[in-house]
Design a protein around this motif. Structure first.
Motif, PDB file in Angstrom:
ATOM      1  N   VAL A  70       0.816  -1.215   0.000  1.00 47.72           N
ATOM      2  CA  VAL A  70       0.000   0.000   0.000  1.00 47.72           C
ATOM      3  C   VAL A  70       0.844   1.258   0.000  1.00 47.72           C
ATOM      4  O   VAL A  70       0.350   2.340   0.279  1.00 47.72           O
ATOM      5  CB  VAL A  70      -0.970   0.018   1.199  1.00 47.72           C
ATOM      6  N   GLY A  71       2.120   1.132  -0.292  1.00 50.73           N
ATOM      7  CA  GLY A  71       2.987   2.311  -0.362  1.00 50.73           C
ATOM      8  C   GLY A  71       3.162   2.960   1.003  1.00 50.73           C
ATOM      9  O   GLY A  71       3.364   2.295   2.012  1.00 50.73           O
ATOM     10  N   MET A  72       3.040   4.272   1.012  1.00 45.11           N
ATOM     11  CA  MET A  72       3.288   5.004   2.254  1.00 45.11           C
ATOM     12  C   MET A  72       2.100   4.987   3.204  1.00 45.11           C
ATOM     13  O   MET A  72       2.157   5.599   4.260  1.00 45.11           O
ATOM     14  CB  MET A  72       3.708   6.439   1.927  1.00 45.11           C
ATOM     15  N   LEU A  73       1.030   4.298   2.853  1.00 44.27           N
ATOM     16  CA  LEU A  73      -0.069   4.091   3.791  1.00 44.27           C
ATOM     17  C   LEU A  73       0.377   3.143   4.908  1.00 44.27           C
ATOM     18  O   LEU A  73      -0.165   3.160   5.996  1.00 44.27           O
ATOM     19  CB  LEU A  73      -1.286   3.524   3.052  1.00 44.27           C
ATOM     20  N   ALA A  74       1.383   2.337   4.631  1.00 45.95           N
ATOM     21  CA  ALA A  74       1.947   1.429   5.638  1.00 45.95           C
ATOM     22  C   ALA A  74       2.939   2.214   6.492  1.00 45.95           C
ATOM     23  O   ALA A  74       3.988   2.620   6.023  1.00 45.95           O
ATOM     24  CB  ALA A  74       2.644   0.263   4.964  1.00 45.95           C
ATOM     25  N   VAL A  75       2.575   2.442   7.736  1.00 50.07           N
ATOM     26  CA  VAL A  75       3.434   3.208   8.641  1.00 50.07           C
ATOM     27  C   VAL A  75       4.041   2.294   9.698  1.00 50.07           C
ATOM     28  O   VAL A  75       5.221   2.339   9.968  1.00 50.07           O
ATOM     29  CB  VAL A  75       2.632   4.338   9.318  1.00 50.07           C
ATOM     30  N   ARG A  76       3.207   1.458  10.277  1.00 54.39           N
ATOM     31  CA  ARG A  76       3.643   0.540  11.322  1.00 54.39           C
ATOM     32  C   ARG A  76       3.410  -0.880  10.824  1.00 54.39           C
ATOM     33  O   ARG A  76       3.329  -1.096   9.631  1.00 54.39           O
ATOM     34  CB  ARG A  76       2.838   0.825  12.600  1.00 54.39           C
ATOM     35  N   SER A  77       3.283  -1.816  11.726  1.00 51.48           N
ATOM     36  CA  SER A  77       2.978  -3.184  11.296  1.00 51.48           C
ATOM     37  C   SER A  77       1.556  -3.213  10.730  1.00 51.48           C
ATOM     38  O   SER A  77       0.746  -2.316  10.989  1.00 51.48           O
ATOM     39  CB  SER A  77       3.093  -4.151  12.474  1.00 51.48           C
ATOM     40  N   ARG A  78       1.256  -4.240   9.956  1.00 52.55           N
ATOM     41  CA  ARG A  78      -0.066  -4.331   9.317  1.00 52.55           C
ATOM     42  C   ARG A  78      -1.177  -4.314  10.361  1.00 52.55           C
ATOM     43  O   ARG A  78      -2.162  -3.587  10.233  1.00 52.55           O
ATOM     44  CB  ARG A  78      -0.156  -5.599   8.469  1.00 52.55           C
ATOM     45  N   PHE A  79      -1.026  -5.092  11.426  1.00 51.54           N
ATOM     46  CA  PHE A  79      -2.062  -5.155  12.465  1.00 51.54           C
ATOM     47  C   PHE A  79      -2.256  -3.798  13.134  1.00 51.54           C
ATOM     48  O   PHE A  79      -3.384  -3.336  13.324  1.00 51.54           O
ATOM     49  CB  PHE A  79      -1.677  -6.220  13.506  1.00 51.54           C
ATOM     50  N   THR A  80      -1.163  -3.134  13.485  1.00 55.92           N
ATOM     51  CA  THR A  80      -1.263  -1.842  14.168  1.00 55.92           C
ATOM     52  C   THR A  80      -1.897  -0.796  13.263  1.00 55.92           C
ATOM     53  O   THR A  80      -2.732   0.001  13.714  1.00 55.92           O
ATOM     54  CB  THR A  80       0.127  -1.370  14.622  1.00 55.92           C
ATOM     55  N   ASP A  81      -1.539  -0.794  11.991  1.00 54.79           N
ATOM     56  CA  ASP A  81      -2.155   0.141  11.048  1.00 54.79           C
ATOM     57  C   ASP A  81      -3.650  -0.110  10.921  1.00 54.79           C
ATOM     58  O   ASP A  81      -4.457   0.828  10.951  1.00 54.79           O
ATOM     59  CB  ASP A  81      -1.508   0.019   9.667  1.00 54.79           C
ATOM     60  N   MET A  82      -4.040  -1.378  10.793  1.00 51.62           N
ATOM     61  CA  MET A  82      -5.464  -1.694  10.646  1.00 51.62           C
ATOM     62  C   MET A  82      -6.252  -1.255  11.871  1.00 51.62           C
ATOM     63  O   MET A  82      -7.313  -0.639  11.747  1.00 51.62           O
ATOM     64  CB  MET A  82      -5.653  -3.200  10.438  1.00 51.62           C
ATOM     65  N   VAL A  83      -5.739  -1.553  13.057  1.00 53.77           N
ATOM     66  CA  VAL A  83      -6.445  -1.193  14.275  1.00 53.77           C
ATOM     67  C   VAL A  83      -6.520   0.329  14.434  1.00 53.77           C
ATOM     68  O   VAL A  83      -7.575   0.889  14.759  1.00 53.77           O
ATOM     69  CB  VAL A  83      -5.770  -1.849  15.510  1.00 53.77           C
ATOM     70  N   THR A  84      -5.415   1.007  14.177  1.00 53.08           N
ATOM     71  CA  THR A  84      -5.385   2.462  14.341  1.00 53.08           C
ATOM     72  C   THR A  84      -6.336   3.142  13.362  1.00 53.08           C
ATOM     73  O   THR A  84      -7.167   3.967  13.767  1.00 53.08           O
ATOM     74  CB  THR A  84      -3.959   2.992  14.129  1.00 53.08           C
ATOM     75  N   TYR A  85      -6.220   2.822  12.084  1.00 54.54           N
ATOM     76  CA  TYR A  85      -7.096   3.440  11.092  1.00 54.54           C
ATOM     77  C   TYR A  85      -8.556   3.083  11.361  1.00 54.54           C
ATOM     78  O   TYR A  85      -9.447   3.933  11.252  1.00 54.54           O
ATOM     79  CB  TYR A  85      -6.730   2.992   9.668  1.00 54.54           C
ATOM     80  N   GLY A  86      -8.817   1.831  11.700  1.00 48.33           N
ATOM     81  CA  GLY A  86     -10.189   1.399  11.946  1.00 48.33           C
ATOM     82  C   GLY A  86     -10.824   2.079  13.139  1.00 48.33           C
ATOM     83  O   GLY A  86     -11.960   2.567  13.059  1.00 48.33           O
ATOM     84  N   LEU A  87     -10.115   2.121  14.268  1.00 53.73           N
ATOM     85  CA  LEU A  87     -10.683   2.758  15.468  1.00 53.73           C
ATOM     86  C   LEU A  87     -10.897   4.251  15.275  1.00 53.73           C
ATOM     87  O   LEU A  87     -11.934   4.793  15.683  1.00 53.73           O
ATOM     88  CB  LEU A  87      -9.783   2.503  16.683  1.00 53.73           C
ATOM     89  N   LEU A  88      -9.943   4.921  14.666  1.00 54.23           N
ATOM     90  CA  LEU A  88     -10.122   6.356  14.412  1.00 54.23           C
ATOM     91  C   LEU A  88     -11.280   6.603  13.447  1.00 54.23           C
ATOM     92  O   LEU A  88     -12.069   7.535  13.634  1.00 54.23           O
ATOM     93  CB  LEU A  88      -8.837   6.966  13.854  1.00 54.23           C
ATOM     94  N   GLY A  89     -11.393   5.764  12.420  1.00 53.42           N
ATOM     95  CA  GLY A  89     -12.494   5.914  11.475  1.00 53.42           C
ATOM     96  C   GLY A  89     -13.851   5.690  12.119  1.00 53.42           C
ATOM     97  O   GLY A  89     -14.795   6.456  11.890  1.00 53.42           O
ATOM     98  N   VAL A  90     -13.960   4.663  12.947  1.00 50.19           N
ATOM     99  CA  VAL A  90     -15.233   4.390  13.637  1.00 50.19           C
ATOM    100  C   VAL A  90     -15.555   5.520  14.615  1.00 50.19           C
ATOM    101  O   VAL A  90     -16.707   5.972  14.696  1.00 50.19           O
ATOM    102  CB  VAL A  90     -15.173   3.014  14.346  1.00 50.19           C
ATOM    103  N   ALA A  91     -14.565   5.997  15.349  1.00 54.46           N
ATOM    104  CA  ALA A  91     -14.802   7.083  16.315  1.00 54.46           C
ATOM    105  C   ALA A  91     -15.273   8.355  15.607  1.00 54.46           C
ATOM    106  O   ALA A  91     -16.239   9.002  16.043  1.00 54.46           O
ATOM    107  CB  ALA A  91     -13.532   7.350  17.112  1.00 54.46           C
ATOM    108  N   ILE A  92     -14.628   8.722  14.514  1.00 55.16           N
ATOM    109  CA  ILE A  92     -15.021   9.942  13.795  1.00 55.16           C
ATOM    110  C   ILE A  92     -16.392   9.768  13.156  1.00 55.16           C
ATOM    111  O   ILE A  92     -17.210  10.708  13.146  1.00 55.16           O
ATOM    112  CB  ILE A  92     -13.946  10.315  12.751  1.00 55.16           C
ATOM    113  N   THR A  93     -16.694   8.563  12.660  1.00 55.66           N
ATOM    114  CA  THR A  93     -18.018   8.311  12.087  1.00 55.66           C
ATOM    115  C   THR A  93     -19.094   8.398  13.164  1.00 55.66           C
ATOM    116  O   THR A  93     -20.162   8.996  12.933  1.00 55.66           O
ATOM    117  CB  THR A  93     -18.051   6.924  11.410  1.00 55.66           C
ATOM    118  N   LEU A  94     -18.838   7.864  14.340  1.00 54.33           N
ATOM    119  CA  LEU A  94     -19.809   7.972  15.436  1.00 54.33           C
ATOM    120  C   LEU A  94     -20.002   9.421  15.864  1.00 54.33           C
ATOM    121  O   LEU A  94     -21.127   9.847  16.155  1.00 54.33           O
ATOM    122  CB  LEU A  94     -19.375   7.119  16.625  1.00 54.33           C
ATOM    123  N   ILE A  95     -18.931  10.173  15.910  1.00 49.14           N
ATOM    124  CA  ILE A  95     -19.057  11.598  16.248  1.00 49.14           C
ATOM    125  C   ILE A  95     -19.917  12.305  15.213  1.00 49.14           C
ATOM    126  O   ILE A  95     -20.761  13.145  15.555  1.00 49.14           O
ATOM    127  CB  ILE A  95     -17.661  12.244  16.356  1.00 49.14           C
TER     128      ILE A  95
END
Length: 165
Positions: free
Chosen positions: A116-141
């Motif tokens: 995924v190019g520079m979308l990969a910042v940390r390990s795959r699991f950490t990126d998925m969890v970070t992006y997912g939780l932030l996305g869900v939190a902002i969507t709920l807001i």
């Protein structure tokens, strides 16, 4: 006029700096410094001299990483920019929804695509969890923004009353 006594054979000429003595003199011989270098140890130093390299110890973006190969990152950034523009133009719910969906899609892209190019910042699991939780939190807001929230959370009113009093 008397002449100066002749120097013994092998002695340095008058006015020349003294040469380093050999092993008998206690200092290293001049030839030892020019000899082959000692083999470097492969052991990790006990005291770190410099910044440690990251786990993957590769470059963040390979040399052949053209902008066309960065489409996952560019698509997430474009969607986030659209969401920020919507928010600035007076549509905060729509803007936050677009930003939240962009982050959730970043999480999905990180899971599905092998590179995924520079979308990969940390390990795959950490990126998925970070992006997912932030996305869900902002969507709920975005869904509970006043006026007329789309999602009604009963504990939210009591929490706001408790903190604002």
């Amino acid at each position: 006029m008397p002449s100066a006594p002749a120097a013994p054979a092998g002695a340095p000429p008058a006015g020349a700096p003294p040469a380093a003595a050999g092993p008998a003199g206690g200092t290293p011989a001049a030839g030892a410094a020019a000899g082959p270098e000692a083999a470097k140890s492969r052991r990790f130093p006990s005291i770190t001299q410099d910044t440690a390299r990251p786990e993957g110890h590769g470059r963040a973006a390979p040399g052949d990483a053209l902008a066309a190969r960065q489409w996952p990152m560019l698509s997430v950034l474009a969607a986030t920019a659209i969401g920020l523009l919507l928010t600035a133009l007076g549509h905060p719910r729509a803007g936050c929804l677009v930003i939240g969906v962009a982050l959730i899609s970043a999480s999905v892209l990180r899971r599905v695509l092998p590179s995924v190019g520079m979308l990969a910042v940390r390990s795959r699991f950490t990126d998925m969890v970070t992006y997912g939780l932030l996305g869900v939190a902002i969507t709920l807001i975005a869904l509970v923004i006043e006026p007329k929230p789309v999602l009604h959370l009963p504990f939210l009113e009591s929490a706001v009353r408790f903190t604002v009093r």
